[in-house]
Design a protein around this motif. Structure first.
Motif, PDB file in Angstrom:
ATOM      1  N   VAL A  24       0.844  -1.198   0.000  1.00  0.00           N
ATOM      2  CA  VAL A  24       0.000   0.000   0.000  1.00  0.00           C
ATOM      3  C   VAL A  24       0.882   1.252   0.000  1.00  0.00           C
ATOM      4  N   GLY A  25       0.602   2.131  -0.956  1.00  0.00           N
ATOM      5  CA  GLY A  25       1.348   3.381  -1.079  1.00  0.00           C
ATOM      6  C   GLY A  25       2.601   3.290  -1.914  1.00  0.00           C
ATOM      7  N   ARG A  26       3.013   2.109  -2.269  1.00  0.00           N
ATOM      8  CA  ARG A  26       4.204   1.952  -3.107  1.00  0.00           C
ATOM      9  C   ARG A  26       3.842   2.058  -4.574  1.00  0.00           C
ATOM     10  N   ARG A  27       4.773   2.563  -5.343  1.00  0.00           N
ATOM     11  CA  ARG A  27       4.590   2.666  -6.795  1.00  0.00           C
ATOM     12  C   ARG A  27       5.308   1.482  -7.435  1.00  0.00           C
ATOM     13  N   LEU A  28       4.532   0.563  -7.970  1.00  0.00           N
ATOM     14  CA  LEU A  28       5.099  -0.615  -8.612  1.00  0.00           C
ATOM     15  C   LEU A  28       5.301  -0.343 -10.092  1.00  0.00           C
ATOM     16  N   ALA A  29       6.483  -0.631 -10.597  1.00  0.00           N
ATOM     17  CA  ALA A  29       6.778  -0.531 -12.025  1.00  0.00           C
ATOM     18  C   ALA A  29       6.682  -1.937 -12.602  1.00  0.00           C
ATOM     19  N   ILE A  30       5.773  -2.115 -13.558  1.00  0.00           N
ATOM     20  CA  ILE A  30       5.530  -3.431 -14.131  1.00  0.00           C
ATOM     21  C   ILE A  30       5.900  -3.395 -15.612  1.00  0.00           C
ATOM     22  N   PRO A  31       7.057  -3.957 -15.971  1.00  0.00           N
ATOM     23  CA  PRO A  31       7.472  -3.932 -17.384  1.00  0.00           C
ATOM     24  C   PRO A  31       6.748  -5.005 -18.189  1.00  0.00           C
ATOM     25  N   LYS A  37       4.185  -0.235 -16.986  1.00  0.00           N
ATOM     26  CA  LYS A  37       2.940   0.225 -16.372  1.00  0.00           C
ATOM     27  C   LYS A  37       3.231   0.490 -14.911  1.00  0.00           C
ATOM     28  N   PHE A  38       2.826   1.654 -14.417  1.00  0.00           N
ATOM     29  CA  PHE A  38       3.013   1.986 -13.018  1.00  0.00           C
ATOM     30  C   PHE A  38       1.689   1.810 -12.283  1.00  0.00           C
ATOM     31  N   PHE A  39       1.759   1.208 -11.121  1.00  0.00           N
ATOM     32  CA  PHE A  39       0.568   0.934 -10.327  1.00  0.00           C
ATOM     33  C   PHE A  39       0.851   1.324  -8.889  1.00  0.00           C
ATOM     34  N   ILE A  40      -0.039   2.126  -8.313  1.00  0.00           N
ATOM     35  CA  ILE A  40       0.073   2.494  -6.905  1.00  0.00           C
ATOM     36  C   ILE A  40      -1.083   1.840  -6.166  1.00  0.00           C
ATOM     37  N   ALA A  41      -0.750   0.970  -5.231  1.00  0.00           N
ATOM     38  CA  ALA A  41      -1.770   0.250  -4.469  1.00  0.00           C
ATOM     39  C   ALA A  41      -2.294   1.135  -3.344  1.00  0.00           C
ATOM     40  N   THR A  42      -3.595   1.082  -3.151  1.00  0.00           N
ATOM     41  CA  THR A  42      -4.237   1.806  -2.055  1.00  0.00           C
ATOM     42  C   THR A  42      -4.812   0.792  -1.076  1.00  0.00           C
ATOM     43  N   GLU A  43      -5.360   1.281   0.016  1.00  0.00           N
ATOM     44  CA  GLU A  43      -5.990   0.399   1.002  1.00  0.00           C
ATOM     45  C   GLU A  43      -7.127  -0.409   0.384  1.00  0.00           C
ATOM     46  N   ARG A  44      -7.825   0.177  -0.582  1.00  0.00           N
ATOM     47  CA  ARG A  44      -8.976  -0.478  -1.193  1.00  0.00           C
ATOM     48  C   ARG A  44      -8.607  -1.370  -2.369  1.00  0.00           C
ATOM     49  N   SER A  45      -7.378  -1.308  -2.836  1.00  0.00           N
ATOM     50  CA  SER A  45      -6.964  -2.117  -3.987  1.00  0.00           C
ATOM     51  C   SER A  45      -7.026  -3.598  -3.647  1.00  0.00           C
ATOM     52  N   GLN A  46      -7.722  -4.343  -4.473  1.00  0.00           N
ATOM     53  CA  GLN A  46      -7.820  -5.782  -4.299  1.00  0.00           C
ATOM     54  C   GLN A  46      -6.948  -6.521  -5.307  1.00  0.00           C
ATOM     55  N   ALA A  47      -6.763  -5.885  -6.477  1.00  0.00           N
ATOM     56  CA  ALA A  47      -6.031  -6.546  -7.560  1.00  0.00           C
ATOM     57  C   ALA A  47      -5.314  -5.514  -8.408  1.00  0.00           C
ATOM     58  N   ILE A  48      -4.346  -5.990  -9.138  1.00  0.00           N
ATOM     59  CA  ILE A  48      -3.652  -5.182 -10.140  1.00  0.00           C
ATOM     60  C   ILE A  48      -4.285  -5.533 -11.473  1.00  0.00           C
ATOM     61  N   SER A  49      -4.758  -4.527 -12.186  1.00  0.00           N
ATOM     62  CA  SER A  49      -5.359  -4.793 -13.489  1.00  0.00           C
ATOM     63  C   SER A  49      -5.068  -3.639 -14.434  1.00  0.00           C
TER      64      SER A  49
END
Length: 124
Positions: A24-31, A37-49
């Motif tokens: 939560v709160g981290r910026r994931l870099a997904i090549p 693709k950059f993804f920032i997970a929040t408390e409500r995030s259940q999945a990466i899509s």
């Protein structure tokens, strides 16, 4: 997975419960596929899509496998509380991305300053 009214396939992976607090709160870099693709997970995030940008079944399988492998490495690193080790190829790819961002901003700065110079010269 495909979205309604879209031809492009989507990548969807649940965030494991044991690492959710750490992500939560981290910026994931997904090549994937030459892009990141950059993804920032929040408390409500259940999945990466996100969209894979293709509807070719062969390309979709290749991209999904590469992304799933990368995310498994991220999950393992978060479980071990250790930084992710990058191969030389991955480090070079990230350095290339950083260079392109820097070079593009430099070109924009040079173009705007040269346009200002030309405008100033024409005014005289």
């Amino acid at each position: 997975m495909k979205r309604k009214n879209s031809r492009s396939a989507y990548f969807v992976q649940r965030i494991p419960a044991d690492v959710k607090g750490r992500v939560v709160g981290r910026r994931l870099a997904i090549p994937f596929g030459g892009r990141t693709k950059f993804f920032i997970a929040t408390e409500r995030s259940q999945a990466i899509s996100f969209s894979l940008g293709t509807d070719d079944p062969v390309q979709v399988k290749i991209l999904q496998a590469a992304i799933a492998g990368h995310l498994e490495t991220v999950w393992q690193a978060l479980r071990n509380d250790a930084p992710i080790t990058l191969s030389h190829r991955q480090a070079t790819a990230l350095a290339g991305d950083l260079y392109r961002i820097w070079a593009d901003s430099e070109v924009g700065a040079r173009q705007s300053s040269s346009q200002s110079w030309c405008t100033m010269m024409q005014a005289e």
